[in-house]
Motif scaffolding. Structure first.
Motif, PDB file in Angstrom:
ATOM      1  N   VAL A 151      -2.473   0.986   9.941  1.00 50.79           N
ATOM      2  CA  VAL A 151      -1.870   2.311   9.775  1.00 50.79           C
ATOM      3  C   VAL A 151      -1.849   2.708   8.303  1.00 50.79           C
ATOM      4  O   VAL A 151      -2.237   3.830   7.929  1.00 50.79           O
ATOM      5  CB  VAL A 151      -0.449   2.337  10.357  1.00 50.79           C
ATOM      6  N   MET A 152      -1.421   1.778   7.440  1.00 51.10           N
ATOM      7  CA  MET A 152      -1.328   2.095   6.016  1.00 51.10           C
ATOM      8  C   MET A 152      -2.710   2.273   5.390  1.00 51.10           C
ATOM      9  O   MET A 152      -2.873   3.062   4.449  1.00 51.10           O
ATOM     10  CB  MET A 152      -0.551   1.006   5.273  1.00 51.10           C
ATOM     11  N   THR A 153      -3.723   1.579   5.913  1.00 51.06           N
ATOM     12  CA  THR A 153      -5.089   1.786   5.426  1.00 51.06           C
ATOM     13  C   THR A 153      -5.548   3.208   5.721  1.00 51.06           C
ATOM     14  O   THR A 153      -6.140   3.880   4.866  1.00 51.06           O
ATOM     15  CB  THR A 153      -6.056   0.780   6.080  1.00 51.06           C
ATOM     16  N   GLY A 154      -5.245   3.675   6.938  1.00 56.21           N
ATOM     17  CA  GLY A 154      -5.589   5.052   7.296  1.00 56.21           C
ATOM     18  C   GLY A 154      -4.877   6.062   6.424  1.00 56.21           C
ATOM     19  O   GLY A 154      -5.489   7.034   5.943  1.00 56.21           O
ATOM     20  N   VAL A 155      -3.580   5.837   6.167  1.00 57.77           N
ATOM     21  CA  VAL A 155      -2.811   6.751   5.318  1.00 57.77           C
ATOM     22  C   VAL A 155      -3.332   6.701   3.882  1.00 57.77           C
ATOM     23  O   VAL A 155      -3.402   7.729   3.193  1.00 57.77           O
ATOM     24  CB  VAL A 155      -1.312   6.383   5.363  1.00 57.77           C
ATOM     25  N   PHE A 156      -3.721   5.506   3.432  1.00 57.72           N
ATOM     26  CA  PHE A 156      -4.261   5.348   2.071  1.00 57.72           C
ATOM     27  C   PHE A 156      -5.520   6.193   1.883  1.00 57.72           C
ATOM     28  O   PHE A 156      -5.673   6.893   0.879  1.00 57.72           O
ATOM     29  CB  PHE A 156      -4.561   3.872   1.826  1.00 57.72           C
ATOM     30  N   HIS A 157      -6.410   6.147   2.853  1.00 59.08           N
ATOM     31  CA  HIS A 157      -7.650   6.927   2.749  1.00 59.08           C
ATOM     32  C   HIS A 157      -7.370   8.433   2.826  1.00 59.08           C
ATOM     33  O   HIS A 157      -8.054   9.226   2.166  1.00 59.08           O
ATOM     34  CB  HIS A 157      -8.626   6.505   3.842  1.00 59.08           C
ATOM     35  N   MET A 190       0.822  -1.205   0.000  1.00 59.02           N
ATOM     36  CA  MET A 190       0.000   0.000   0.000  1.00 59.02           C
ATOM     37  C   MET A 190       0.858   1.257   0.000  1.00 59.02           C
ATOM     38  O   MET A 190       0.389   2.327  -0.410  1.00 59.02           O
ATOM     39  CB  MET A 190      -0.947  -0.012   1.205  1.00 59.02           C
ATOM     40  N   ILE A 191       2.110   1.139   0.444  1.00 59.81           N
ATOM     41  CA  ILE A 191       3.014   2.291   0.375  1.00 59.81           C
ATOM     42  C   ILE A 191       3.197   2.707  -1.078  1.00 59.81           C
ATOM     43  O   ILE A 191       3.143   3.895  -1.430  1.00 59.81           O
ATOM     44  CB  ILE A 191       4.380   1.955   1.014  1.00 59.81           C
ATOM     45  N   GLU A 192       3.400   1.717  -1.951  1.00 62.47           N
ATOM     46  CA  GLU A 192       3.535   2.013  -3.384  1.00 62.47           C
ATOM     47  C   GLU A 192       2.248   2.605  -3.936  1.00 62.47           C
ATOM     48  O   GLU A 192       2.274   3.536  -4.744  1.00 62.47           O
ATOM     49  CB  GLU A 192       3.890   0.740  -4.145  1.00 62.47           C
ATOM     50  N   ALA A 193       1.101   2.067  -3.484  1.00 64.89           N
ATOM     51  CA  ALA A 193      -0.183   2.597  -3.942  1.00 64.89           C
ATOM     52  C   ALA A 193      -0.349   4.055  -3.539  1.00 64.89           C
ATOM     53  O   ALA A 193      -0.826   4.889  -4.322  1.00 64.89           O
ATOM     54  CB  ALA A 193      -1.318   1.749  -3.366  1.00 64.89           C
ATOM     55  N   ILE A 194       0.069   4.374  -2.315  1.00 67.94           N
ATOM     56  CA  ILE A 194      -0.045   5.755  -1.815  1.00 67.94           C
ATOM     57  C   ILE A 194       0.842   6.692  -2.634  1.00 67.94           C
ATOM     58  O   ILE A 194       0.415   7.774  -3.046  1.00 67.94           O
ATOM     59  CB  ILE A 194       0.327   5.808  -0.325  1.00 67.94           C
ATOM     60  N   PHE A 195       2.081   6.268  -2.896  1.00 65.40           N
ATOM     61  CA  PHE A 195       2.967   7.094  -3.717  1.00 65.40           C
ATOM     62  C   PHE A 195       2.408   7.268  -5.125  1.00 65.40           C
ATOM     63  O   PHE A 195       2.578   8.321  -5.747  1.00 65.40           O
ATOM     64  CB  PHE A 195       4.370   6.468  -3.781  1.00 65.40           C
ATOM     65  N   SER A 196       1.743   6.229  -5.642  1.00 67.36           N
ATOM     66  CA  SER A 196       1.197   6.292  -7.000  1.00 67.36           C
ATOM     67  C   SER A 196       0.114   7.357  -7.125  1.00 67.36           C
ATOM     68  O   SER A 196      -0.071   7.927  -8.203  1.00 67.36           O
ATOM     69  CB  SER A 196       0.624   4.930  -7.403  1.00 67.36           C
ATOM     70  N   ILE A 197      -0.596   7.619  -6.048  1.00 61.13           N
ATOM     71  CA  ILE A 197      -1.633   8.643  -6.065  1.00 61.13           C
ATOM     72  C   ILE A 197      -1.031  10.019  -6.332  1.00 61.13           C
ATOM     73  O   ILE A 197      -1.617  10.859  -7.013  1.00 61.13           O
ATOM     74  CB  ILE A 197      -2.405   8.641  -4.733  1.00 61.13           C
ATOM     75  N   PHE A 198       0.188  10.229  -5.838  1.00 58.11           N
ATOM     76  CA  PHE A 198       0.839  11.530  -5.986  1.00 58.11           C
ATOM     77  C   PHE A 198       1.777  11.589  -7.187  1.00 58.11           C
ATOM     78  O   PHE A 198       1.944  12.650  -7.800  1.00 58.11           O
ATOM     79  CB  PHE A 198       1.630  11.862  -4.719  1.00 58.11           C
ATOM     80  N   SER A 199       2.406  10.451  -7.516  1.00 57.28           N
ATOM     81  CA  SER A 199       3.414  10.476  -8.579  1.00 57.28           C
ATOM     82  C   SER A 199       2.958   9.812  -9.864  1.00 57.28           C
ATOM     83  O   SER A 199       3.702   9.795 -10.838  1.00 57.28           O
ATOM     84  CB  SER A 199       4.691   9.772  -8.099  1.00 57.28           C
ATOM     85  N   LEU A 237      -6.158   9.451  -0.604  1.00 63.18           N
ATOM     86  CA  LEU A 237      -7.236   9.531  -1.603  1.00 63.18           C
ATOM     87  C   LEU A 237      -7.893  10.907  -1.639  1.00 63.18           C
ATOM     88  O   LEU A 237      -8.429  11.319  -2.672  1.00 63.18           O
ATOM     89  CB  LEU A 237      -8.293   8.458  -1.318  1.00 63.18           C
ATOM     90  N   ARG A 238      -7.843  11.627  -0.523  1.00 62.04           N
ATOM     91  CA  ARG A 238      -8.420  12.971  -0.492  1.00 62.04           C
ATOM     92  C   ARG A 238      -7.663  13.922  -1.410  1.00 62.04           C
ATOM     93  O   ARG A 238      -8.192  14.958  -1.818  1.00 62.04           O
ATOM     94  CB  ARG A 238      -8.412  13.510   0.938  1.00 62.04           C
ATOM     95  N   HIS A 239      -6.414  13.576  -1.718  1.00 67.75           N
ATOM     96  CA  HIS A 239      -5.594  14.432  -2.574  1.00 67.75           C
ATOM     97  C   HIS A 239      -5.487  13.878  -3.993  1.00 67.75           C
ATOM     98  O   HIS A 239      -4.714  14.402  -4.798  1.00 67.75           O
ATOM     99  CB  HIS A 239      -4.175  14.558  -1.968  1.00 67.75           C
ATOM    100  N   TYR A 240      -6.255  12.845  -4.284  1.00 69.79           N
ATOM    101  CA  TYR A 240      -6.198  12.228  -5.610  1.00 69.79           C
ATOM    102  C   TYR A 240      -6.745  13.166  -6.675  1.00 69.79           C
ATOM    103  O   TYR A 240      -7.784  13.802  -6.485  1.00 69.79           O
ATOM    104  CB  TYR A 240      -6.988  10.908  -5.609  1.00 69.79           C
ATOM    105  N   ARG A 241      -6.021  13.247  -7.770  1.00 67.13           N
ATOM    106  CA  ARG A 241      -6.475  14.005  -8.932  1.00 67.13           C
ATOM    107  C   ARG A 241      -6.440  13.081 -10.139  1.00 67.13           C
ATOM    108  O   ARG A 241      -5.429  12.429 -10.391  1.00 67.13           O
ATOM    109  CB  ARG A 241      -5.573  15.228  -9.192  1.00 67.13           C
ATOM    110  N   SER A 242      -7.511  13.055 -10.897  1.00 67.67           N
ATOM    111  CA  SER A 242      -7.598  12.147 -12.045  1.00 67.67           C
ATOM    112  C   SER A 242      -6.502  12.444 -13.056  1.00 67.67           C
ATOM    113  O   SER A 242      -6.100  13.599 -13.259  1.00 67.67           O
ATOM    114  CB  SER A 242      -8.964  12.276 -12.711  1.00 67.67           C
ATOM    115  N   THR A 243      -6.017  11.389 -13.723  1.00 69.91           N
ATOM    116  CA  THR A 243      -5.018  11.577 -14.783  1.00 69.91           C
ATOM    117  C   THR A 243      -5.669  12.076 -16.055  1.00 69.91           C
ATOM    118  O   THR A 243      -4.971  12.449 -16.998  1.00 69.91           O
ATOM    119  CB  THR A 243      -4.310  10.239 -15.087  1.00 69.91           C
ATOM    120  N   GLY A 244      -6.995  11.998 -16.130  1.00 67.86           N
ATOM    121  CA  GLY A 244      -7.703  12.459 -17.320  1.00 67.86           C
ATOM    122  C   GLY A 244      -7.740  11.458 -18.433  1.00 67.86           C
ATOM    123  O   GLY A 244      -8.136  11.770 -19.555  1.00 67.86           O
ATOM    124  N   SER A 245      -7.320  10.207 -18.142  1.00 72.21           N
ATOM    125  CA  SER A 245      -7.307   9.171 -19.179  1.00 72.21           C
ATOM    126  C   SER A 245      -8.716   8.780 -19.566  1.00 72.21           C
ATOM    127  O   SER A 245      -9.591   8.744 -18.706  1.00 72.21           O
ATOM    128  CB  SER A 245      -6.548   7.946 -18.674  1.00 72.21           C
TER     129      SER A 245
END
Length: 266
Positions: free
Chosen positions: A249-255, A164-173, A258-266
């Motif tokens: 802990v990682m579930t909480g950070v994941f959620h 989930m750490i990778e998933a969290i980074f993927s939301i931003f990067s 998600l509040r900062h998720y922005r669509s890629t527009g694909s």
């Protein structure tokens, strides 16, 4: 309970879809078997070359290898949505569709992928586990069975939490962060062997940051009647719970992410 039924139904549908292409599935499963069999051969060569590894016999090494393989590949089998598919969900915009549905995003992600090819890897790990158990002369009882089941279950939660750490980074990067693989896939390779054979920095990494030592090595060593670091029996039951803590802990950070998720527009 409703979420659990949804998950089982989704995984069943995914497995059925994978098996529609039988020849492809068999070839990919055999490829996975060759890969994991190669790692098993490394353990066999080590056992053949050395009578013991810092006090651990060859049969003990089989047992550790089996526990890690079963835990890791069960996680990949059932949790492919988070362990491998999430970065592509972000890049392609699939994650957008999850946000407008009434179910939780994490539940949908876990329901979105499975990897049945890993069944051969699980089979190799199970064989190593049985071989290590018999050669080590483990005297099984109910407590040891419960510790084994708890260890595998908590290790699966730990592995999910680390992915989930990778998933969290993927939301931003958008793209996945390869550095995380040093902890996930690197941790799998390193922690197939007893943690106390490594230098202090690696012990600290896999005890505090990615606590495979607590979820897997402490209970495994107790089952083998060789308590790690001489720790008392109760640690074999309590320490694996660190996997659930990491996942929570990682579930909480994941959620939060998600509040900062922005669509890629694909």
């Amino acid at each position: 309970m409703d979420i659990f039924r949804l998950y089982i139904k989704s995984i069943g549908m995914l497995l059925k879809s994978h098996l529609q292409y039988t020849s492809s599935f068999i070839m990919q499963a055999l490829a996975q078997l060759v890969m994991e069999g190669g790692e098993m051969m490394v353990v066999i060569l080590i056992v053949d070359r050395f009578e013991s590894l810092k006090g651990w016999s060859g049969s003990n090494l089989y047992f550790f290898f089996g526990m890690m393989s079963v835990s890791f590949y069960l996680t990949e089998f059932f949790g492919r949505g988070i362990t491998g598919d999430f970065p592509s969900m972000v890049r392609t915009g699939r994650l957008d569709t999850f946000l407008v549905r009434p179910r939780g995003v994490l539940t949908q992600v876990l329901c979105a992928g499975t990897d049945p090819r890993r069944i051969t890897c699980i089979a190799v790990g199970t064989a190593a586990l049985i071989m290590g158990s018999r050669l080590s002369g483990i005297s099984w009882n109910l407590l040891k069975v419960l510790v084994l089941v708890e260890s595998i279950a908590m290790s699966m939660l730990l592995i999910l939490g680390l992915f989930m750490i990778e998933a969290i980074f993927s939301i931003f990067s958008v793209k996945s962060v390869e550095l995380v693989n040093a902890i996930t896939y690197g941790g799998r390779s390193a922690c197939q062997y007893p943690i106390d054979i490594y230098p202090v920095p690696l012990r600290a990494l896999f005890t505090v940051i990615a606590p495979f030592a607590l979820t897997l090595h402490v209970p495994a060593s107790w089952i083998l009647d060789k308590p790690l670091y001489g720790w008392p029996m109760w640690t074999a039951f309590v320490m694996p719970l660190s996997g659930a803590v990491v996942f929570a802990v990682m579930t909480g950070v994941f959620h939060l992410a998600l509040r900062h998720y922005r669509s890629t527009g694909s």
